[in-house]
Design an enzyme around this catalytic site. Structure first.
Site, PDB file in Angstrom:
ATOM      1  N   ASP A  98     -11.506  40.691  -8.276  1.00  0.00           N
ATOM      2  CA  ASP A  98     -11.099  39.505  -9.034  1.00  0.00           C
ATOM      3  C   ASP A  98     -12.308  38.652  -9.401  1.00  0.00           C
ATOM      4  OD1 ASP A  98      -9.381  37.809 -10.299  1.00  0.00           O
ATOM      5  OD2 ASP A  98      -8.286  37.183  -8.510  1.00  0.00           O
ATOM      6  N   SER A 137      -4.211  38.179 -17.637  1.00  0.00           N
ATOM      7  CA  SER A 137      -2.879  38.457 -18.177  1.00  0.00           C
ATOM      8  C   SER A 137      -2.916  38.975 -19.619  1.00  0.00           C
ATOM      9  CB  SER A 137      -2.001  37.204 -18.085  1.00  0.00           C
ATOM     10  OG  SER A 137      -2.613  36.105 -18.695  1.00  0.00           O
ATOM     11  N   LYS A 169     -12.310  32.620  -5.591  1.00  0.00           N
ATOM     12  CA  LYS A 169     -13.186  33.125  -6.662  1.00  0.00           C
ATOM     13  C   LYS A 169     -13.134  32.234  -7.903  1.00  0.00           C
ATOM     14  CE  LYS A 169      -9.658  34.525  -9.127  1.00  0.00           C
ATOM     15  NZ  LYS A 169      -9.298  34.254 -10.526  1.00  0.00           N
ATOM     16  N   GLY A 200      -5.168  39.983  -7.704  1.00  0.00           N
ATOM     17  CA  GLY A 200      -6.132  41.004  -8.084  1.00  0.00           C
ATOM     18  C   GLY A 200      -6.850  40.628  -9.369  1.00  0.00           C
TER      19      GLY A 200
END
Length: 310
Positions: A221, A117, A168, A113
């Protein structure tokens, strides 16, 4: 398998993403064991009694770690979760395909997703997707990681969810180039939209559902990674546009930019199957030093005109 009591979660990979996922599960009261190649705990000890084994290692290490895990006695009800975004350069398999091949009778769940982080570490709100062909396994993992700051959705299309997070990264490199060349908002919007079309085209060949790419693990994403300097793949493109070489960029990049390897594997697969991937093609040529960023842009803009949905 119920989830109303603390579970034992083994997380393989103590990088930024693995550590964040470990903290999320731990904050929910679960017993978390974190393993890294350079750590003091043995892999066998970390895997002991784990209800969930989550892999957050970089793509280049997946096959080796899978082989190691396979040498141990893993309980049949153990769920494997993969949070790696990439394609194996030798086999072109996705991480979940590698895990599922090694453990054909275990449930494998994909977690992917718009999850930078660093933002999750700062406890900023985020959402993700867990996908599996075994719905109860996805729901179990959903319960372990969901919180008021991390909303977890389930999805029945693991291939699409995994490919969304993987493909992506290539578009994010192109997006970084776009911003590095100061091409403006119109160009960026056009690039990301056509990039999504390219992702859907490839995903359909792999057996993914097109609608999955319009969800969190695809479009979500894509938006996060194409618009954030926190993204390593975006940084690769941005710095290439600034005149740095790929070797220079990768030498100083914290962590792995999976899009670099993904681009090469993806183009190989696309050429074999005759799938048109013009953005991926130009990113590949740029990474190989065959074109300048400006030349790559010109070639995309001067392609033959065509209908949008084709």
């Amino acid at each position: 398998m119920t989830n109303d009591q603390p579970q034992t979660v083994a997380i393989l990979g103590a990088g930024a993403w693995g550590t964040v996922l470990a903290n999320l599960a731990s904050a929910n009261g679960h017993r978390v064991h974190l393993w890294s190649r350079g750590g003091s705990d043995s892999l066998e000890a970390v895997l002991q009694d784990a209800q969930i084994i989550l892999s957050a290692i970089s793509m280049k290490g997946v096959a080796n770690v899978v082989t190691q895990v396979k040498s141990f006695d893993i309980a049949p009800q153990t769920i494997f979760v993969t949070a790696t975004k990439g394609l194996d350069p030798q086999t072109t398999l996705t991480p979940s395909q590698i895990w599922q091949t090694a453990f054909p009778h275990h449930a494998v769940v994909v977690l992917s997703g718009p999850n930078l982080s660093q933002e999750i570490q700062q406890e900023l709100p985020a959402a993700t997707v867990v996908a599996s062909s075994v719905p109860t396994a996805a729901e179990f993992v959903q319960q372990v990681f969901s919180s008021s700051r991390f909303r977890v959705y389930t999805n029945p299309d693991p291939v699409g969810v995994e490919l969304g997070g993987t493909l992506k990264n290539v578009i994010a490199i192109a997006s970084g180039v776009c911003d590095g060349l100061h091409l403006g908002t119109n160009a960026k919007a056009g690039l990301v939209t056509r990039g999504l079309t390219e992702m859907v085209r490839i995903g359909k060949f792999w057996g993914a559902k097109p609608e999955t790419f319009y969800g969190l693990s695809g479009l979500g994403d894509l938006l996060a990674t194409c618009n954030s300097p926190l993204s390593r793949n975006y940084q690769v493109g941005y710095q290439l546009a600034g005149g740095k070489t790929l070797a220079e960029i990768l030498a100083h990049l914290p962590g792995t930019a999976e899009g670099v390897n993904t681009c090469r594997v993806l183009l190989q697969k696309a050429r074999q199957q005759n799938i048109p991937v013009p953005i991926t093609e130009q990113v590949y040529r740029l990474l190989e030093g065959e074109v300048t960023p400006q030349r790559a842009l010109d070639e995309l803009m001067l392609r033959d005109i065509k209908p949008e949905y084709n």
